[in-house]
Write a protein that holds these residues in place. Sequence first.
Motif, PDB file in Angstrom:
ATOM      1  N   ALA A  63      60.027   0.291  52.011  1.00 28.10           N
ATOM      2  CA  ALA A  63      60.778   0.850  53.132  1.00 28.10           C
ATOM      3  C   ALA A  63      59.978   0.799  54.420  1.00 28.10           C
ATOM      4  O   ALA A  63      60.527   0.506  55.500  1.00 28.10           O
ATOM      5  CB  ALA A  63      61.178   2.294  52.820  1.00 28.10           C
ATOM      6  N   ARG A  64      58.690   1.075  54.340  1.00 23.05           N
ATOM      7  CA  ARG A  64      57.843   1.089  55.541  1.00 23.05           C
ATOM      8  C   ARG A  64      57.823  -0.263  56.243  1.00 23.05           C
ATOM      9  O   ARG A  64      57.725  -0.329  57.475  1.00 23.05           O
ATOM     10  CB  ARG A  64      56.420   1.522  55.186  1.00 23.05           C
ATOM     11  CG  ARG A  64      56.330   2.945  54.624  1.00 23.05           C
ATOM     12  CD  ARG A  64      54.891   3.306  54.282  1.00 23.05           C
ATOM     13  NE  ARG A  64      54.098   3.457  55.492  1.00 23.05           N
ATOM     14  CZ  ARG A  64      52.785   3.247  55.548  1.00 23.05           C
ATOM     15  NH1 ARG A  64      52.130   2.834  54.458  1.00 23.05           N
ATOM     16  NH2 ARG A  64      52.128   3.430  56.668  1.00 23.05           N
ATOM     17  N   PRO A 101      62.699   8.266  54.219  1.00 17.87           N
ATOM     18  CA  PRO A 101      64.006   8.131  54.869  1.00 17.87           C
ATOM     19  C   PRO A 101      64.474   6.678  54.906  1.00 17.87           C
ATOM     20  O   PRO A 101      64.367   5.982  55.924  1.00 17.87           O
ATOM     21  CB  PRO A 101      63.744   8.682  56.278  1.00 17.87           C
ATOM     22  CG  PRO A 101      62.296   8.417  56.518  1.00 17.87           C
ATOM     23  CD  PRO A 101      61.623   8.545  55.177  1.00 17.87           C
ATOM     24  N   PHE A 102      64.976   6.222  53.783  1.00 16.41           N
ATOM     25  CA  PHE A 102      65.503   4.859  53.642  1.00 16.41           C
ATOM     26  C   PHE A 102      66.578   4.919  52.575  1.00 16.41           C
ATOM     27  O   PHE A 102      66.468   5.715  51.633  1.00 16.41           O
ATOM     28  CB  PHE A 102      64.394   3.885  53.230  1.00 16.41           C
ATOM     29  CG  PHE A 102      64.806   2.432  53.239  1.00 16.41           C
ATOM     30  CD1 PHE A 102      64.686   1.674  54.389  1.00 16.41           C
ATOM     31  CD2 PHE A 102      65.310   1.828  52.099  1.00 16.41           C
ATOM     32  CE1 PHE A 102      65.057   0.337  54.403  1.00 16.41           C
ATOM     33  CE2 PHE A 102      65.682   0.499  52.100  1.00 16.41           C
ATOM     34  CZ  PHE A 102      65.563  -0.253  53.255  1.00 16.41           C
ATOM     35  N   LYS A 103      67.600   4.084  52.677  1.00 14.10           N
ATOM     36  CA  LYS A 103      68.737   4.198  51.773  1.00 14.10           C
ATOM     37  C   LYS A 103      68.696   3.125  50.685  1.00 14.10           C
ATOM     38  O   LYS A 103      69.300   2.064  50.795  1.00 14.10           O
ATOM     39  CB  LYS A 103      70.036   4.165  52.579  1.00 14.10           C
ATOM     40  CG  LYS A 103      70.104   5.353  53.536  1.00 14.10           C
ATOM     41  CD  LYS A 103      71.456   5.608  54.125  1.00 14.10           C
ATOM     42  CE  LYS A 103      71.451   6.918  54.901  1.00 14.10           C
ATOM     43  NZ  LYS A 103      72.756   7.240  55.515  1.00 14.10           N
ATOM     44  N   ASN A 316      69.861   8.172  59.367  1.00 11.57           N
ATOM     45  CA  ASN A 316      70.324   9.580  59.444  1.00 11.57           C
ATOM     46  C   ASN A 316      69.837  10.250  60.724  1.00 11.57           C
ATOM     47  O   ASN A 316      69.461  11.427  60.738  1.00 11.57           O
ATOM     48  CB  ASN A 316      69.878  10.386  58.225  1.00 11.57           C
ATOM     49  CG  ASN A 316      70.637   9.989  56.976  1.00 11.57           C
ATOM     50  OD1 ASN A 316      71.758   9.477  57.039  1.00 11.57           O
ATOM     51  ND2 ASN A 316      70.025  10.210  55.825  1.00 11.57           N
ATOM     52  N   GLY A 317      69.835   9.480  61.805  1.00 13.32           N
ATOM     53  CA  GLY A 317      69.437  10.006  63.107  1.00 13.32           C
ATOM     54  C   GLY A 317      67.949  10.123  63.319  1.00 13.32           C
ATOM     55  O   GLY A 317      67.498  10.473  64.409  1.00 13.32           O
ATOM     56  N   GLU A 318      67.160   9.825  62.300  1.00 10.85           N
ATOM     57  CA  GLU A 318      65.702   9.915  62.407  1.00 10.85           C
ATOM     58  C   GLU A 318      65.129   8.568  62.833  1.00 10.85           C
ATOM     59  O   GLU A 318      65.460   7.527  62.262  1.00 10.85           O
ATOM     60  CB  GLU A 318      65.101  10.333  61.063  1.00 10.85           C
ATOM     61  CG  GLU A 318      63.584  10.441  61.073  1.00 10.85           C
ATOM     62  CD  GLU A 318      63.002  10.832  59.735  1.00 10.85           C
ATOM     63  OE1 GLU A 318      61.771  10.711  59.553  1.00 10.85           O
ATOM     64  OE2 GLU A 318      63.777  11.270  58.844  1.00 10.85           O
ATOM     65  N   LEU A 319      64.276   8.585  63.838  1.00 10.89           N
ATOM     66  CA  LEU A 319      63.608   7.371  64.289  1.00 10.89           C
ATOM     67  C   LEU A 319      62.524   6.997  63.281  1.00 10.89           C
ATOM     68  O   LEU A 319      61.539   7.719  63.123  1.00 10.89           O
ATOM     69  CB  LEU A 319      62.998   7.594  65.669  1.00 10.89           C
ATOM     70  CG  LEU A 319      62.298   6.394  66.315  1.00 10.89           C
ATOM     71  CD1 LEU A 319      63.278   5.257  66.570  1.00 10.89           C
ATOM     72  CD2 LEU A 319      61.622   6.829  67.625  1.00 10.89           C
ATOM     73  N   LEU A 327      57.314   4.410  61.324  1.00  8.03           N
ATOM     74  CA  LEU A 327      57.027   5.846  61.358  1.00  8.03           C
ATOM     75  C   LEU A 327      57.205   6.508  59.997  1.00  8.03           C
ATOM     76  O   LEU A 327      57.076   7.727  59.872  1.00  8.03           O
ATOM     77  CB  LEU A 327      57.932   6.524  62.400  1.00  8.03           C
ATOM     78  CG  LEU A 327      57.821   5.954  63.826  1.00  8.03           C
ATOM     79  CD1 LEU A 327      58.785   6.660  64.760  1.00  8.03           C
ATOM     80  CD2 LEU A 327      56.389   6.056  64.339  1.00  8.03           C
ATOM     81  N   ILE A 328      57.504   5.710  58.971  1.00  9.49           N
ATOM     82  CA  ILE A 328      57.603   6.238  57.613  1.00  9.49           C
ATOM     83  C   ILE A 328      56.191   6.416  57.057  1.00  9.49           C
ATOM     84  O   ILE A 328      55.382   5.486  57.066  1.00  9.49           O
ATOM     85  CB  ILE A 328      58.428   5.305  56.705  1.00  9.49           C
ATOM     86  CG1 ILE A 328      59.870   5.202  57.211  1.00  9.49           C
ATOM     87  CG2 ILE A 328      58.410   5.802  55.260  1.00  9.49           C
ATOM     88  CD1 ILE A 328      60.738   4.248  56.418  1.00  9.49           C
ATOM     89  N   LYS A 329      55.900   7.597  56.575  1.00 16.07           N
ATOM     90  CA  LYS A 329      54.560   7.917  56.092  1.00 16.07           C
ATOM     91  C   LYS A 329      54.397   7.522  54.620  1.00 16.07           C
ATOM     92  O   LYS A 329      55.354   7.571  53.841  1.00 16.07           O
ATOM     93  CB  LYS A 329      54.286   9.417  56.250  1.00 16.07           C
ATOM     94  CG  LYS A 329      54.412   9.919  57.681  1.00 16.07           C
ATOM     95  CD  LYS A 329      53.443   9.212  58.608  1.00 16.07           C
ATOM     96  CE  LYS A 329      53.535   9.755  60.028  1.00 16.07           C
ATOM     97  NZ  LYS A 329      52.687   8.977  60.966  1.00 16.07           N
ATOM     98  N   PRO A 330      53.177   7.154  54.208  1.00 16.47           N
ATOM     99  CA  PRO A 330      52.922   6.867  52.789  1.00 16.47           C
ATOM    100  C   PRO A 330      53.151   8.111  51.938  1.00 16.47           C
ATOM    101  O   PRO A 330      52.982   9.243  52.414  1.00 16.47           O
ATOM    102  CB  PRO A 330      51.447   6.463  52.766  1.00 16.47           C
ATOM    103  CG  PRO A 330      51.093   6.142  54.177  1.00 16.47           C
ATOM    104  CD  PRO A 330      51.981   6.982  55.044  1.00 16.47           C
TER     105      PRO A 330
END
Length: 554
Positions: A63-64, A101-103, A316-319, A327-330
């Motif tokens: 996802a990252r 936050p990934f679908k 979902n509205g999150e950048l 901006l996705i954290k491990p």
Amino acid sequence: MKLQGQIVDIQNKRVFKGEITFENGKIASIIEKEHTNETYILPGFVDAHIHIESSMLVPSEFARLAVTHGTVATVSDPHEIANVLGVEGVEFMIDNGKKVPFKFNFGAPSCVPATTFESAGAVIDSDAVKLLLENPDIKYLTEMMNYPGVLFDDAEVLKKIDWAKKYGKPVDGHAPGLRGDAITKYINAGITTDHECFTYEEALEKLQKGMKILIREGSAAKNFDALIDLVPEYFENMMFCSDDKHPDDLIINHINKLCARAVEKGIDVFKVLQMACFNPVKHYNLEVGLLQVGDAADCIVVEDLTNFKTLQTFINGELVFNNGESLIKPVSFKNLNNFNCNKKEVSDFRVASSSTLRLRSGQAKIRVIEALEGQLVTNELIENTLIVDDNLVSNTDTDILKMTVVNRYNPDSHRDEKPAVAFIKNFGLKEGAIASSVGHDSHNIIAVGVSDEAICKAVNLIIENKGGICAVSDSEAKIVSLPVAGIMSDKDGKTIGEQYAVLDTLAKQLGSKLHAPYMTLSFMALLVIPSLKLSDKGLFNGTDFKFTSLTIDN
């Protein structure tokens, strides 16, 4: 939050300047506005069929990278890890994917193992499929690779399809080259898609008979050029997918690249985006927003509608991606594996020649797998190979090299089981060997090399690390360890991508001319793709769906 730009309305085929308001992860309003910036806002991209495991990354790490290319969702078939760990592996993928936050939209694997002609680490029968399909996190029944089972009314196969129908979930297909009455019966069983078409004519027939066709462009299998001309007329029933994408490729691009290539060919941008964003959501009933009021705020900001360079990604509205930074954290997770294999001896890879095979030239007539660039299908060749000391050996002059598949799931009672050996053309190695525990779909160890010694060295390096991909030469040995089920790394995407690129380069320095030698190697044990493949139990004719002999007596 408010987002301004040129809004791409796929459904109504128009672009207008406007402002989108996000509230509580949803799109609260969309209004037209005269003065905005010149960037474009559109729904996020969806990969309509991918095995996350083939990226060698766990879902959270996948996802990252994916969001950097505007991908917000995938339709993910977890049958790779399922072949190693069964339902436990599927649950690992779901749980890990939920931590970011990934679908991810996972399916219930339909064919574990893919066939009965190979050793796998697990079995998922119709009862297990039923339990999986009851889970709301499971969105569909994954690719039905056992098309002979469908055609010959195998009771267990039909039960799995019936459970999908009962729960109202789509059934994915996998029917390379299937035509005529056979594909009609396959479709009538309730199977709705196919991503295995490799000719225009095959895809056209399947479209005309009601199937949805996915244009696949992965690291090894590439069907974009063969199928893209179908899009202008059939875009409503087509999608884009990767199927299998290695980490170094995922760092560079994803579905955005296919959109750019399609637009470059002059195809209407709204038709292209319907395939990339809209059709997967509708077909699989995904909870992914399509840039409508009330939808989940899943959208991307791109520089233009030509190259689709992604500037921002929202889920979902999150950048989750902003101007070059994911901006996705491990996230942390526990490694799972299933690896039970003793180290091998050089003699284990010896193939003794019989007296009837010995020709005056010191050669033997054998069946050879012909690997094809950009394809999963192979050809069967009848060729001569060398005999040295009554052993059939690799011939680098003719590029007919020895390959092996080694059972990694050996129980104690089968510790002395001999590796299966065959020969393959087009790998091009002039030195050393390459090996991998990514061997679709059962993920036994697969290797190809110029000598028994090199093959043994590579196989044992995989065994020592309980999974990985490696390259060995006379002077060096390099491995990327894959401790998660022997098929995925526990490292971040950038690291594994760079490590893989080093190995890919080394394989090419050893002589391989293939674009993706490791990805191609991984499919040489995939028995459900014609015509000639190798399992840990022997050489297999995928057209007749039965074992065949390596040697041909004169």
